[in-house]
Enzyme design. Sequence first.
Site, PDB file in Angstrom:
ATOM      1  NE  ARG A  10      -1.774  -2.604   2.618  1.00  0.00           N
ATOM      2  CZ  ARG A  10      -1.852  -3.705   2.390  1.00  0.00           C
ATOM      3  NH1 ARG A  10      -3.029  -4.098   1.815  1.00  0.00           N
ATOM      4  NH2 ARG A  10      -0.952  -4.612   2.454  1.00  0.00           N
ATOM      5  CB  THR A  11       3.461   2.553   2.276  1.00  0.00           C
ATOM      6  OG1 THR A  11       2.304   1.984   3.458  1.00  0.00           O
ATOM      7  CG2 THR A  11       4.069   3.891   2.759  1.00  0.00           C
ATOM      8  CE  LYS A  41      28.188  -3.536  -5.913  1.00  0.00           C
ATOM      9  NZ  LYS A  41      28.128  -2.496  -6.920  1.00  0.00           N
ATOM     10  NE  ARG A  70       6.954   0.563   5.284  1.00  0.00           N
ATOM     11  CZ  ARG A  70       5.568  -0.073   4.978  1.00  0.00           C
ATOM     12  NH1 ARG A  70       5.536  -1.428   4.948  1.00  0.00           N
ATOM     13  NH2 ARG A  70       4.609   0.868   5.127  1.00  0.00           N
ATOM     14  CG  HIS A 116       3.025   3.920   8.675  1.00  0.00           C
ATOM     15  ND1 HIS A 116       3.393   4.563   7.595  1.00  0.00           N
ATOM     16  CD2 HIS A 116       2.680   2.617   8.268  1.00  0.00           C
ATOM     17  CE1 HIS A 116       2.963   3.991   6.455  1.00  0.00           C
ATOM     18  NE2 HIS A 116       2.580   2.855   6.762  1.00  0.00           N
TER      19      HIS A 116
HETATM   20  N1   CP Z   1      -0.575  -0.066   5.908  1.00  0.00           N
HETATM   21  C1   CP Z   1       0.632  -0.219   5.429  1.00  0.00           C
HETATM   22  O1   CP Z   1       1.825   0.243   5.953  1.00  0.00           O
HETATM   23  O2   CP Z   1       0.747  -1.460   4.355  1.00  0.00           O
HETATM   24  P1   CP Z   1       2.007  -1.821   3.288  1.00  0.00           P
HETATM   25  O3   CP Z   1       2.807  -2.370   4.512  1.00  0.00           O
HETATM   26  O4   CP Z   1       1.441  -2.663   2.438  1.00  0.00           O
HETATM   27  O5   CP Z   1       2.660  -0.510   2.885  1.00  0.00           O
END
Ligand code: CP
Length: 302
Positions: free
Chosen positions: A55-56, A83, A105, A133
Amino acid sequence: MIKHFTSLASFSPSSIQSLIDRAQYFFLNQNQPDKFHHHLHHKMIANVFYEPSTRTRFSFEIAAKRLGAGLVNFSPENTSVKKGETVYDTLKCLESLGVDAIVMRHSDDYIFETLQDKFQTPLINAGAGKFEHPSQGLLDLLTLHQEFGKLQGLKIAVCGDIKHSRVAGSLMIAAEKFGMQLYLCGPDALLPDTNQSFIKKANFDDVLPEVDAVMMLRIQLERHENLELNPQTYHQQFGMNEKRIQRMKREAIILHPGPFNRGIEISDEIVEHKQSRIFKQMGNGVHARMAILEWSQNRGQP
Ligand code: CP
């Protein structure tokens, strides 16, 4: 002036509300893409994901493209991380190559705290360990605002693995800023300690009739070393199902950040139940992330 979008804690309620309003503009005008498809023309966004995401990652990519930006995708498997390149060096490389924002992320809770003072290029937190998040937080707030026309005073039950949830981390920050009441539900071992009046531990079945929304969370098996989980027992005690939805107000809604474990924290038939807003919430990811990317290139406004 705030440079990076790494934590909702850095933003005032009015700044967050401005981002929600901007995301709502993108939501309302999603069928008229010509209105904004040049806003980030000639900008280049880097999507840097050290952890998996559906999603993100894709909603940031779609958001960038809807605003006319170019986008490069990074994943550690096929880069110089193999590396021994560090996160700092990877981001410095992208900054040197001239990207205009870095969406990242990472599994480390403190990764942005460590790096943010070292970068002029805006860093955008797409999920940091168990910490926060914030773009998910923004899309959750957008969804609640669309449903109820306000955030102040909303009562929300959060159920599941809250201790390991960065989604809950951002929601707890937002709750304080907007005067929402959170009820934390789930197995004791998965609930954080809290001494704040607006965040209370509660029995899930007891609070269901009271709340405006329920945020169901996945058990994050990848962040546990020794968790023994019987899916059926968990579902009986804490899963969202037809029996539990009957206890809720008819106008109350179900949210889940995804990905979901059908049959564990949520039963199959509830995912698309008429009180579920899970897919609307998911779709709002694009609108919220458009607002964040646009903000990152016009910092200080809002
Ligand atoms: N909600 C969310 O962060 O989903 P993903 O891990 O698929 O990005």
